[in-house]
Each structure stands twice: as structure tokens, then as C-alpha cells.
Design a protein around this motif. Structure first.
Motif, PDB file in Angstrom:
ATOM      1  N   THR A   1       0.834  -1.188   0.000  1.00  0.00           N
ATOM      2  CA  THR A   1       0.000   0.000   0.000  1.00  0.00           C
ATOM      3  C   THR A   1       0.876   1.247   0.000  1.00  0.00           C
ATOM      4  O   THR A   1       1.962   1.241   0.576  1.00  0.00           O
TER       5      THR A   1
ATOM      6  N   ASP B   1      -1.608   3.899  -6.686  1.00  0.00           N
ATOM      7  CA  ASP B   1      -2.720   4.142  -5.769  1.00  0.00           C
ATOM      8  C   ASP B   1      -2.619   5.549  -5.209  1.00  0.00           C
ATOM      9  O   ASP B   1      -1.608   6.238  -5.383  1.00  0.00           O
TER      10      ASP B   1
ATOM     11  N   GLN C   1      -3.505   6.028  -1.822  1.00  0.00           N
ATOM     12  CA  GLN C   1      -3.792   5.735  -0.422  1.00  0.00           C
ATOM     13  C   GLN C   1      -2.972   6.575   0.559  1.00  0.00           C
ATOM     14  O   GLN C   1      -3.298   6.626   1.736  1.00  0.00           O
TER      15      GLN C   1
ATOM     16  N   PHE D   1      -5.217   7.118   4.256  1.00  0.00           N
ATOM     17  CA  PHE D   1      -6.040   6.036   3.722  1.00  0.00           C
ATOM     18  C   PHE D   1      -5.195   4.823   3.350  1.00  0.00           C
ATOM     19  O   PHE D   1      -5.592   4.020   2.510  1.00  0.00           O
ATOM     20  N   ARG D   2      -4.047   4.693   4.005  1.00  0.00           N
ATOM     21  CA  ARG D   2      -3.201   3.529   3.738  1.00  0.00           C
ATOM     22  C   ARG D   2      -3.932   2.255   4.142  1.00  0.00           C
ATOM     23  O   ARG D   2      -4.473   2.160   5.244  1.00  0.00           O
TER      24      ARG D   2
ATOM     25  N   GLY E   1      -6.486   1.239   2.331  1.00  0.00           N
ATOM     26  CA  GLY E   1      -7.782   1.333   1.654  1.00  0.00           C
ATOM     27  C   GLY E   1      -8.897   1.893   2.497  1.00  0.00           C
ATOM     28  O   GLY E   1      -9.981   2.152   1.984  1.00  0.00           O
ATOM     29  N   THR E   2      -8.662   2.073   3.797  1.00  0.00           N
ATOM     30  CA  THR E   2      -9.654   2.683   4.679  1.00  0.00           C
ATOM     31  C   THR E   2      -8.966   3.775   5.491  1.00  0.00           C
ATOM     32  O   THR E   2      -7.738   3.874   5.491  1.00  0.00           O
ATOM     33  N   PHE E   3      -9.745   4.570   6.182  1.00  0.00           N
ATOM     34  CA  PHE E   3      -9.154   5.651   6.977  1.00  0.00           C
ATOM     35  C   PHE E   3      -8.335   5.068   8.123  1.00  0.00           C
ATOM     36  O   PHE E   3      -8.801   4.204   8.862  1.00  0.00           O
ATOM     37  N   ARG E   4      -7.101   5.532   8.252  1.00  0.00           N
ATOM     38  CA  ARG E   4      -6.172   5.039   9.266  1.00  0.00           C
ATOM     39  C   ARG E   4      -5.743   6.193  10.153  1.00  0.00           C
ATOM     40  O   ARG E   4      -5.251   7.218   9.677  1.00  0.00           O
TER      41      ARG E   4
END
Length: 368
Positions: free
Chosen positions: A54, A77, A79, A101-102, A104-107
Motif C-alpha cells: 500500500t 494508488d 492511499q 487512507f493507507r 484502503g480505509t481511513f487510518r
């Protein structure tokens, strides 16, 4: 100057970026808030095997000691794109919440509050520094960089260049099937200073308690780590360098082991035996035209001899990881950075085998 570029040194998008943007400032009575962030594209061509993860960062764990692997891989990407908010009360209390967004979702990256000399929450480990760090486009950057290069929950006290913290123990890694138990926070101390107008330096150390407890066997050992880093402005060129040592604290030795954090200790004859390691980086930065040219090499090496003699099963473990980057980052308009980078990754295994790969990255970032 180099430190200020770190905030921009990770990429940029070229679509519709001909005008400057500004962060959103919000004034609400006694509180001033700021919304900030950036949108980023990372695109990579792996000349050899595909080692991207990612954010398209290179991974030592993606290297394989094989004769026949598929070559030539492209991926991209966005991300690494990031957004955050900071708010400060007129009396000085400040809070920051930031994420990307690493994966694929909010981190969640940062979530902390600070007041006067105290910082409480999740932010960069006190066992970390940008002094001695060379800018790269690769998000995971160089093996042997100064400190752990990550964020962790902590309570920190800072007075001038000196800072101390109690932190959540960072991913203890015990071998030989040992059951890991976190029993105490890690203690860190760091000093950032300057020897002259052209020389900045940092020294830091840590102590941690490693523990293994499966309900029957309860053993512990002390882990220690230390690093130092320096930036030297030599006029047209700035030198960056760092040296790290750890014994039972290899999770804090950046990019050791299989990819991040080598084995800290292992059980042998009922005792918890620590594993030592060391590493470092050296890099140069200089202005070229409208941008910055950076070159850096880093390496970490684990001392696995005792572990192999005791256990006899570490032949496939990464004995050393090294990588090198050459990049150019330029700034065509306000709030925009674009960059290209060539990266080389190599792992040497305890059994004598090795694996390597070369990759090319393009990054584009628009910040607000």
C-alpha cells in the motif's frame, strides 16, 4: 530548510494544479482550528519482482530468493492521501487528529493533545528524529533511518531540546514460540541540538522490558537501544547520517528482520535471550534547478549467530536488509510537488542466500 521539505517530500498530482490552495482556518471564540492535508498519487514500475505494498512502498518481505520470478510490474494508488485537523485554545492547549487512507480505509495517524511541556496521545515516537533522515518518495523509506520512524501512544515531557517519554511498547517480537506479554511501558530520552549554524544533531536512547508468560513459564529480559543522527550543511550540499544500535529492541531498529522489526529475544533453556543488531544511513541533498536532488543508502544487520547456535533454525531469516534511493523532487507551482525516484532493495539471508530488486516511482502531491 531540509526539514521543511520533509512535509512535502512524498509526492503530487498534476491534474488541475495550476493555482495555489490554502488550508481551512476556522475561528470559534477562544479556539482557532485548521484543516489541512493533501491528495497524492504514487505510481511504480517494479523492474524485477513485485515488491510494492500500500502507498506503493517497497517491501523487503516481497523479495524472494528464487531463480524464476515474473518481472515487470506496474501499479498505482492514492492511499497516501491525508487529512487532519488541529485546534488551539487561546490559553495554549492544542489538539491534533490526523489520518490517511493507507490500506484502503481511513487510518488514524495522530491523535494527541499538548499543553506547555506535555504531550499526551498518539504521535511520533520520542525515539525518532528527522535529523539524519534523507527525503525519499518511498513512504517506508530507508533501512537504518534514525529511530523507529512511527507513531505510538505516549506521555511526553519536553524542555528545550531534551524530551522524555513513557510509550506503549512497540511490537515486541519474541522467537521460538515464546508467548509475548507487554508488562511495562518503554522509556525513551532524546536530545536535539546544534553544534553550529551548519550542524544539527540528535542522540536518543530507550529501555524496555521484554516478557514471555504462557501461564507456566514466566521470563523477562531488558532491551535497550540508542541512535544518533546529524545534518551538516556544507553549502551547496547537505549531509544526512544516522547510526543505530539495539539489543533486545530490534522492533525499534527501522526495517530490520523480515521487513519491520527483527526478533528481539527468544526462549532457550527456560531463559529469555536478547538479540542484538545495528544499522545506519548516509545521504546527500542538494538544490538542482527548481527542485531537490537526494541520494541515500541504508543498511541494518542482525546478529543471529547465538540464536542459530541455540536453536539451529534461523537459516532463512533476514540477516541484513539494505536499500538505496536516488530521487528528484520539484515544485512547479505553490502547494504542488512532483518527484521521480529509483530504488534498490536487497536482503541477505543467514543461510547465505540473497534477493534484490529495482523499482522506479513517480509521485504527485497537492497539499492544502
Amino acid at each position: 530548510m531540509i526539514k521543511s521539505k520533509v512535509c512535502l517530500a512524498l509526492g503530487v498530482s498534476v491534474l488541475g494544479l495550476s493555482q495555489a490552495a490554502h488550508a481551512f482556518d476556522i475561528n470559534a471564540g477562544d479556539v482557532t482550528a485548521n484543516v489541512y492535508g493533501y491528495a497524492q498519487l504514487n505510481a511504480v514500475y517494479d523492474v524485477n519482482e513485485d515488491i510494492g505494498s500500500t502507498t506503493q512502498a517497497g517491501q523487503f518481505s516481497g523479495l524472494t530468493d528464487a531463480n524464476n520470478v515474473a518481472e515487470g510490474h506496474f501499479d498505482a494508488d492514492a492511499q497516501q492521501s491525508r487529512i487532519g485537523i488541529s485546534a488551539q485554545h487561546k490559553d495554549g492547549a492544542k489538539v491534533v487528529v490526523e489520518g490517511d487512507f493507507r490500506g484502503g480505509t481511513f487510518r488514524l495517524r495522530h491523535a494527541y493533545g499538548s499543553y506547555e511541556k506535555w504531550t499526551v496521545g498518539k504521535t511520533w515516537s520520542n525515539y525518532n528524529s528527522w535529523t539524519g533522515w534523507t527525503p525519499t518518495l518511498d513512504f517506508d523509506s530507508t533501512a537504518g533511518s534514525p529511530g523507529v520512524q512511527d507513531r505510538v501512544e505516549q506521555v511526553r515531557y519536553t524542555d528545550g531540546g531534551m524530551s522524555f517519554s513513557l510509550e506503549k511498547d512497540y511490537y515486541p517480537n519474541l522467537g521460538n514460540g515464546a508467548t509475548t506479554k507487554s508488562s511495562m511501558p518503554t522509556f525513551t530520552a532524546r536530545y536535539e541540538g546544534s553544534a553550529s549554524d551548519n550542524v544539527n544533531f540528535v542522540v536518543a536512547g530507550l529501555g524496555r522490558m521484554l516478557a514471555s508468560d504462557d501461564g507456566t513459564t514466566d521470563e523477562s529480559a531488558v532491551g535497550v537501544g540508542a541512535f544518533t543522527g546529524v545534518n551538516v550543511n556544507m553549502g551547496t550540499v547537505t549531509l544526512h547520517a544516522a547510526i543505530n544500535y539495539s539489543d533486545g529492541a530490534n522492533a525499534y531498529l527501522y526495517r530490520s528482520g523480515g521487513n519491520f522489526g527483527g526478533t528481539d529475544a527468544y526462549l532457550h533453556n527456560g531463559d529469555l535471550e536478547t538479540v542484538s543488531a545495528y544499522g545506519g544511513t548516509i545521504g546527500l541533498s542538494t538544490k538542482v534547478g527548481d527542485g531537490d536532488l537526494n541520494i541515500v543508502y541504508g543498511k541494518v544487520k542482525m546478529d543471529l549467530d547465538d540464536m542459530n547456535n541455540d536453536l539451529g533454525n534461523v537459516g532463512g531469516n533476514n540477516e541484513s536488509n539494505s536499500n538505496a534511493f536516488v530521487n528528484y523532487m520539484w515544485y512547479p507551482v505553490d502547494n504542488v510537488m512532483m518527484g521521480v525516484e529509483v530504488g534498490y532493495f536487497k536482503s541477505d539471508y543467514y543461510n547465505g542466500g540473497d534477493a534484490d530488486a529495482t523499482r522506479v516511482m513517480y509521485s504527485a502531491q497537492y497539499s492544502f
